[in-house]
Scaffold this motif. Sequence first.
Motif, PDB file in Angstrom:
ATOM      1  N   LYS A   1       0.745  -1.217  -0.150  1.00  0.00           N
ATOM      2  CA  LYS A   1       0.119  -0.061   0.029  1.00  0.00           C
ATOM      3  C   LYS A   1       0.870   1.234  -0.050  1.00  0.00           C
ATOM      4  O   LYS A   1       0.677   2.086   0.996  1.00  0.00           O
ATOM      5  N   LEU A   2       1.868   1.250  -0.882  1.00  0.00           N
ATOM      6  CA  LEU A   2       2.594   2.568  -1.179  1.00  0.00           C
ATOM      7  C   LEU A   2       2.783   2.901  -2.669  1.00  0.00           C
ATOM      8  O   LEU A   2       2.636   1.930  -3.572  1.00  0.00           O
ATOM      9  N   LEU A   3       3.066   3.986  -2.754  1.00  0.00           N
ATOM     10  CA  LEU A   3       3.577   4.511  -4.105  1.00  0.00           C
ATOM     11  C   LEU A   3       5.147   5.095  -3.895  1.00  0.00           C
ATOM     12  O   LEU A   3       5.472   5.664  -3.038  1.00  0.00           O
TER      13      LEU A   3
ATOM     14  N   SER B   1       2.449   6.516   1.565  1.00  0.00           N
ATOM     15  CA  SER B   1       1.419   5.681   1.972  1.00  0.00           C
ATOM     16  C   SER B   1       0.060   5.866   1.352  1.00  0.00           C
ATOM     17  O   SER B   1      -0.192   6.952   1.357  1.00  0.00           O
ATOM     18  N   THR B   2      -0.576   4.703   0.866  1.00  0.00           N
ATOM     19  CA  THR B   2      -1.913   4.906   0.543  1.00  0.00           C
ATOM     20  C   THR B   2      -3.044   4.278   1.351  1.00  0.00           C
ATOM     21  O   THR B   2      -4.125   4.096   0.876  1.00  0.00           O
ATOM     22  N   ALA B   3      -2.489   3.996   2.589  1.00  0.00           N
ATOM     23  CA  ALA B   3      -3.401   3.070   3.502  1.00  0.00           C
ATOM     24  C   ALA B   3      -4.633   4.068   3.931  1.00  0.00           C
ATOM     25  O   ALA B   3      -5.917   3.217   4.123  1.00  0.00           O
TER      26      ALA B   3
ATOM     27  N   ILE C   1       4.315  10.890   3.750  1.00  0.00           N
ATOM     28  CA  ILE C   1       5.631  10.305   3.155  1.00  0.00           C
ATOM     29  C   ILE C   1       6.326   9.375   4.319  1.00  0.00           C
ATOM     30  O   ILE C   1       6.473   9.955   5.482  1.00  0.00           O
ATOM     31  N   LEU C   2       6.582   8.297   3.877  1.00  0.00           N
ATOM     32  CA  LEU C   2       7.030   7.163   4.661  1.00  0.00           C
ATOM     33  C   LEU C   2       8.543   7.463   4.764  1.00  0.00           C
ATOM     34  O   LEU C   2       9.096   7.176   5.990  1.00  0.00           O
ATOM     35  N   ARG C   3       9.338   7.661   3.784  1.00  0.00           N
ATOM     36  CA  ARG C   3      10.740   7.773   3.654  1.00  0.00           C
ATOM     37  C   ARG C   3      11.100   8.541   2.428  1.00  0.00           C
ATOM     38  O   ARG C   3      10.528   8.182   1.319  1.00  0.00           O
ATOM     39  N   ARG C   4      12.249   9.330   2.550  1.00  0.00           N
ATOM     40  CA  ARG C   4      12.835   9.926   1.334  1.00  0.00           C
ATOM     41  C   ARG C   4      14.146   9.116   1.089  1.00  0.00           C
ATOM     42  O   ARG C   4      14.884   8.618   2.200  1.00  0.00           O
TER      43      ARG C   4
ATOM     44  N   PRO D   1      13.052  -5.594   9.353  1.00  0.00           N
ATOM     45  CA  PRO D   1      13.064  -4.470   8.406  1.00  0.00           C
ATOM     46  C   PRO D   1      12.113  -4.599   7.265  1.00  0.00           C
ATOM     47  O   PRO D   1      11.835  -5.751   6.664  1.00  0.00           O
ATOM     48  N   SER D   2      11.517  -3.714   6.924  1.00  0.00           N
ATOM     49  CA  SER D   2      10.691  -3.589   5.673  1.00  0.00           C
ATOM     50  C   SER D   2      10.713  -2.768   4.583  1.00  0.00           C
ATOM     51  O   SER D   2      11.510  -1.833   5.335  1.00  0.00           O
ATOM     52  N   ALA D   3      10.106  -2.319   3.697  1.00  0.00           N
ATOM     53  CA  ALA D   3      10.181  -1.234   2.661  1.00  0.00           C
ATOM     54  C   ALA D   3       9.860   0.019   3.401  1.00  0.00           C
ATOM     55  O   ALA D   3      10.063   1.139   3.044  1.00  0.00           O
ATOM     56  N   THR D   4       8.943  -0.302   4.413  1.00  0.00           N
ATOM     57  CA  THR D   4       8.259   0.872   5.123  1.00  0.00           C
ATOM     58  C   THR D   4       8.989   1.385   6.395  1.00  0.00           C
ATOM     59  O   THR D   4       9.060   2.272   7.232  1.00  0.00           O
TER      60      THR D   4
END
Length: 917
Positions: free
Chosen positions: A330-332, A345-347, A363-366, A409-412
């Motif tokens: 659930k991310l772009l 995040s699109t959650a 924004i989750l992360r840059r 760890p995960s992508a987010t």
Amino acid sequence: MSSRTKLTITYDPERTIQPIYTGGDVALDREGRILATCLGEEALLTDLGTGELLARIEGDGEVLTTLSLTPNASHLIACSRSLSMKIYTLQRFESDTPLINASLLRTLKPHTTPVITAAVDSTGTLLATGGADGVIKVWDIRGGYVTHTFRGHAGVISALHFFEVSTTEHNNTMKSNKKRRSGTDLQQDESVTKGHDSGAAFRLASGSEDGKIRIWDLAKRKSVATLDSHVSVVRSLDYSADSHIFVSASRDKTAIIWDSRTWKLGKVIPILESVEAVGLLEQGDLIYTGGEHGRLRIWNIETGRELTKAQEAGGEGDGIVHVLRNSSQKLLLSVHADQSLILHSTASLSKIRTDSLIEPLPILRRISGTHDEIIDLAYVTPDRSLLALATNSEDIRLVSVARSKSDSPSATSPRYFGVDVALLEGHEDIIICLSVDWSGCWLATGAKDNTARLWRIDHASGLYQLYATFTGHAESIGAISLPSSAPPQNTPERTNPLEHTPPFLLTGSQDRTIKRWNISIPSSSSSSRALYTRKAHDKDINAISLSPTSSLFASASQDRTVKIWSTEEGEVQGILRGHRRGVWSVVFSPKDTLPISGENGPASSNRGLVLTGSGDKTVKIWSLNDYSCLRTLEGHNNSVLKVLWLPTTSSTSTSISPASSKRPPLIASAGGDGLLKVWDASTGEVAATLDNHTDRIWALTINPDTGMLVSGGGDSVVTFWKDTSSETASKTSAAATERVEQDQELRNHIHRGNYREAITLALALNHPARLLSLMQGVVDTQPQEAGSISGLNAVDEVLGSLGDDQLLSLLTRARDWNTNARTCMVAQRVLSVVVRSYGAERLAGLGKRRGGREVMEALRVYTERHYRRVEELWGESWLVEFLLGEMEQLGVAGKGEDREDVAGAKGGGGGDVIMVG
């Protein structure tokens, strides 16, 4: 007078922060974990959860034009400007390491022109490529062959998208086509459909620069629809099977909704910006767009209204060039023109109402694809867990340098080494210089917008705020400094630094003035005023440094001088002259710096020392007692851009004695030659040269707690250098002790006559001199044992039972001995034993080993030379015998004894040979 022990200083690059993306395509696997990016001609695979580099795939010398990753990350396809397409198979290594092994499966030439765009289907079996020639080809990825070739576009293919229509939609399309077609065509279609039932519902959509979109039926191998409503380049396509909606976006600043059942235009949504990416969300109820303004926007398909609140348009570098959607996470992932990647995040979209305005996607992360040219850097936060980077832009990037503590760890996940934590935005032009206070909670920046700014770094709360702006300089601020001395213990300033600003700030500018600013105002008040302004130099000011007590400060300028000032009054205390070019860096010595001797004798350092680096390629150490130059250090091949003092106590000295933990004064210098040098200030000699950069090093700092040295340069690389001097000294001492013990063991074996152990150990220790002495003694043994070639049967037995590595090492030594006339007899004896003990196949096999062929060739050449010399002596011996015979007839020589001597010489006896000319 005792000689001084040579100082051994070593630093190893423990970690680096390197570029992962410099433009081009970006791909993401189905799980949202593996990120594929283009780095010039190379392709990189990175773990989004840990930031670890999984694989680096070398290119063919040309820049990559497209990069595609199958959904299950089993294959990677890279196309370059060389007109080649390479397909790689990706497999995890068998060990526990997360690294991926990329093996080249095949290399193809897909088009006669470069591939502009590519797409992989949801099954990961098909690849579509679109070239500048307007041709589209569909490939079987595993087989490497073309399954379809489509022509029809008049220009460059700019967008491709695989999708699968539902059975009902597919039948409706066939019925509508039947009404317009002849009976012969219907019979052909039915036969084709029956033969391709498994792939009858697969479609490929293509867009080109002529604004047209074509829908291709993979079963029928022809176009089933042409959508002609855009008036500019089509950049992005998407499809939703749930709502039967097809969406397209173009640089004509519109997005168009199509009914995929009839392929009729449903709605035109004016985006009012050049659109580079579009996609469907929430079963086709919403769409997202990204374009030149650099902002992700959410739209309601039914009403055509934007749901996200108004966002300020970004700059030129903020423009979005790609957007990747990952439904499982659930991310772009938006890719921007400045080579940065942002995870959104699109959650929250599943909970919104279609008629209400929403905040922009969180924004989750840059992720910085590249940090560009790193101009300056500094450790911030009390635990020095963040690194502030000035990266040739108007923003400061805060990156984490703490090791990841996440178990899963995960992508987010927000933290891992090198991840972007925050972006300090406020300056309007490129930031040139940084300075941090003793606590790491306050960061000062100077920029080309003629302003200095003070930032409050509250890492525990996640707040990174602009506190004050200092305006007053007429030109760019190139030097800035905050006090680095800590307040007294048990004071409010010491216990709670976040609530107490540094007392003052010093700035230097290209307007040739220095200013002192008192920091006692919040950011909400009016702009601050300088306590004093001084005309300092005749040219640009490059650096400012405060003394450990903050009572003095130094300014370095392009006018080749350094001036020492009193902090309170702003009066010049002394001038340091001696550099032949502009001075780039200046820094005071720490309080505990040991006294050093100058080039003209001992020098006191009661008031301290000053270190400078200049464009004349030298580093100078100055005394504050009389402002004289104590030492000039030469060794760089280009300008010295940054200097600093290193801690006098090694952070890794726990393994050695306390007496050795105190080191002589050390300094580090970074140059335009891309080298980092560590100097022994007491002798002026280079203690170590560190090389890990390919461009000039602008930035240099040190972690006061761990002693970690950090350098950053024009190659976008940040290198973390660990002081390994103690480990190196321990290893060197242990190796020396072991070598002494082994050398004594070798002597004992020789003394006892244990030739097998002695020869094996000499070969293992790489002791050519000791081995030569051993073999020379064997050859000179008198009397020699019967049947022995070398002189001792025990040695013959040892030489005839060596392993391949030992045998090659022995022949290598014999080659060296064979080149010298004094030792060639030993080499020939050894060679004779080897030739008689080993078969031709064994010796030929040695020639195939690394370096073996050269050894064999050298042995052959010098052996032939020795035999030619023996043959020449043999021939000359007959001439001597003839002359002696003639002299005997004339009564000059005796008849018996001399002839026996000649015969002895001819027969190779032990007597001397007299050459008569």
